[in-house]
Design a protein around this motif. Structure first.
Motif, PDB file in Angstrom:
ATOM      1  N   GLU A   1      37.409  27.033  35.629  1.00 11.93           N
ATOM      2  CA  GLU A   1      36.089  26.512  35.272  1.00 11.93           C
ATOM      3  C   GLU A   1      35.044  27.550  35.624  1.00 11.93           C
ATOM      4  OE1 GLU A   1      35.416  22.768  37.166  1.00 11.93           O
ATOM      5  OE2 GLU A   1      37.088  21.811  36.108  1.00 11.93           O
ATOM      6  N   THR A   2      34.136  27.804  34.693  1.00 14.00           N
ATOM      7  CA  THR A   2      33.040  28.710  35.006  1.00 14.00           C
ATOM      8  C   THR A   2      31.767  28.229  34.318  1.00 14.00           C
ATOM      9  OG1 THR A   2      32.423  31.039  35.197  1.00 14.00           O
ATOM     10  CG2 THR A   2      33.592  30.431  33.203  1.00 14.00           C
ATOM     11  N   SER A   3      30.767  29.066  34.367  1.00 16.30           N
ATOM     12  CA  SER A   3      29.451  28.649  33.894  1.00 16.30           C
ATOM     13  C   SER A   3      29.056  29.429  32.646  1.00 16.30           C
ATOM     14  CB  SER A   3      28.444  28.919  35.030  1.00 16.30           C
ATOM     15  OG  SER A   3      27.144  29.067  34.525  1.00 16.30           O
TER      16      SER A   3
ATOM     17  N   THR B   1      31.926  37.714  33.948  1.00 19.36           N
ATOM     18  CA  THR B   1      33.051  36.888  34.411  1.00 19.36           C
ATOM     19  C   THR B   1      33.805  36.302  33.210  1.00 19.36           C
ATOM     20  OG1 THR B   1      31.861  36.339  36.437  1.00 19.36           O
ATOM     21  CG2 THR B   1      33.635  34.854  35.781  1.00 19.36           C
ATOM     22  N   ARG B   2      33.061  35.792  32.242  1.00 13.97           N
ATOM     23  CA  ARG B   2      33.717  35.220  31.057  1.00 13.97           C
ATOM     24  C   ARG B   2      34.495  36.302  30.306  1.00 13.97           C
ATOM     25  NH1 ARG B   2      28.626  32.819  30.894  1.00 13.97           N
ATOM     26  NH2 ARG B   2      27.991  34.063  29.098  1.00 13.97           N
ATOM     27  N   LYS B   3      33.903  37.492  30.205  1.00 13.40           N
ATOM     28  CA  LYS B   3      34.597  38.615  29.539  1.00 13.40           C
ATOM     29  C   LYS B   3      35.887  38.952  30.288  1.00 13.40           C
ATOM     30  CE  LYS B   3      32.061  39.105  26.203  1.00 13.40           C
ATOM     31  NZ  LYS B   3      32.664  38.310  25.187  1.00 13.40           N
ATOM     32  N   PHE B   4      35.807  38.893  31.608  1.00 15.85           N
ATOM     33  CA  PHE B   4      36.977  39.181  32.444  1.00 15.85           C
ATOM     34  C   PHE B   4      38.138  38.252  32.065  1.00 15.85           C
ATOM     35  CE2 PHE B   4      39.280  37.917  36.355  1.00 15.85           C
ATOM     36  CZ  PHE B   4      39.842  39.140  36.720  1.00 15.85           C
ATOM     37  N   TYR B   5      37.863  36.938  31.972  1.00 17.15           N
ATOM     38  CA  TYR B   5      38.941  36.004  31.629  1.00 17.15           C
ATOM     39  C   TYR B   5      39.418  36.220  30.196  1.00 17.15           C
ATOM     40  CZ  TYR B   5      37.725  33.482  35.891  1.00 17.15           C
ATOM     41  OH  TYR B   5      37.488  33.150  37.197  1.00 17.15           O
ATOM     42  N   GLU B   6      38.471  36.410  29.291  1.00 19.76           N
ATOM     43  CA  GLU B   6      38.843  36.539  27.871  1.00 19.76           C
ATOM     44  C   GLU B   6      39.734  37.762  27.654  1.00 19.76           C
ATOM     45  OE1 GLU B   6      35.043  36.369  25.876  1.00 19.76           O
ATOM     46  OE2 GLU B   6      34.759  34.279  26.523  1.00 19.76           O
ATOM     47  N   ALA B   7      39.435  38.845  28.372  1.00 22.42           N
ATOM     48  CA  ALA B   7      40.231  40.065  28.202  1.00 22.42           C
ATOM     49  C   ALA B   7      41.615  39.930  28.834  1.00 22.42           C
ATOM     50  CB  ALA B   7      39.497  41.252  28.815  1.00 22.42           C
ATOM     51  N   ARG B   8      41.822  38.859  29.599  1.00 22.08           N
ATOM     52  CA  ARG B   8      43.101  38.680  30.274  1.00 22.08           C
ATOM     53  C   ARG B   8      43.870  37.471  29.751  1.00 22.08           C
ATOM     54  NH1 ARG B   8      39.749  41.572  32.184  1.00 22.08           N
ATOM     55  NH2 ARG B   8      40.369  43.498  33.192  1.00 22.08           N
TER      56      ARG B   8
END
Ligand SMILES: CC(C)(COP(=O)(O)OP(=O)(O)OC[C@H]1O[C@@H](n2cnc3c(N)ncnc32)[C@H](O)[C@@H]1OP(=O)(O)O)[C@@H](O)C(=O)NCCC(=O)NCCS
Length: 166
Positions: free
Chosen positions: A114-116, A124-131
């Motif tokens: 869960e994030t904002s 942070t969102r880019k970090f998850y999307e790239a992984r």
């Protein structure tokens, strides 16, 4: 850059609090929650698990996760934090990779994060999307007016492990 990944102990409690606060992203109440989860984990509560990224004895970052109650092998990634001055050096990727490796070894399946939607969470969102994490749901105004809850998921049975930055 490589680090060593190992469990956290009481010796890292103050440093975990400092790292979390210094990101500048979390309210004091949230910082206190991260410390509370560590305390519960160290007291033997296996709802919360922690791994730290260390350079020598110095904690550079950590991740916290746990089984999602009432689900079949779903897990929540509750926290992932890297020293503000050392972000972008691959430590977050190494932590995420380690969490996924441990979850898979444990037969776990879906990972939920869960994030904002706030601008300061863009990286942070880019970090998850790239992984390999997929933006699965959004709850508008969840945290505050204009601050949505963004839920990312990754199916470990079909997705690749998070790549580890070189
Ligand atoms: C998100 C976070 C854990 C990633 O850790 P990291 O060590 O910076 O990540 P890595 O170096 O392995 O990977 C960098 C990637 O993350 C992204 N990133 C996120 N925050 C970044 C930052 N402050 N500086 C550089 N890259 C950042 C970049 O887009 C980069 O993506 P790319 O490799 O695809 O180009 C870390 O930046 C952090 O602690 N952020 C603040 C706390 C936070 O948002 N936690 C998650 C709460 S839901």
């Amino acid at each position: 850059m490589s680090c060593s990944l190992r469990p956290l102990g009481l010796a890292q409690r103050a440093r975990l609090e400092q790292l979390t606060r210094e990101t500048g992203l979390f309210r004091e109440e949230e910082v206190a929650t991260a410390v509370e989860l560590l305390d519960e984990s160290l007291a033997g509560d296996d709802d919360y698990e922690f791994v730290g990224a260390f350079e020598g004895d110095r904690l550079l970052g950590y991740a916290c996760w746990g089984a999602t109650p009432g689900t079949l092998a779903t897990s929540d990634l509750y926290w992932i934090v890297v020293d503000r001055t050392r972000q972008g050096s691959g430590f977050g990727s190494q932590l995420l990779h380690e969490v996924e490796r441990l979850l898979m070894a444990d037969g776990r399946r879906l990972v939920v994060v869960e994030t904002s939607s706030r601008d300061d969470y863009h990286a942070t969102r880019k970090f998850y999307e790239a992984r390999g994490y997929t933006r699965t749901a959004t709850i508008p105004g969840y945290y505050a007016p204009g601050d949505d809850l963004v839920i990312y998921t990754k199916d470990l049975a079909t997705g690749d492990l998070a790549r580890t930055a070189p």
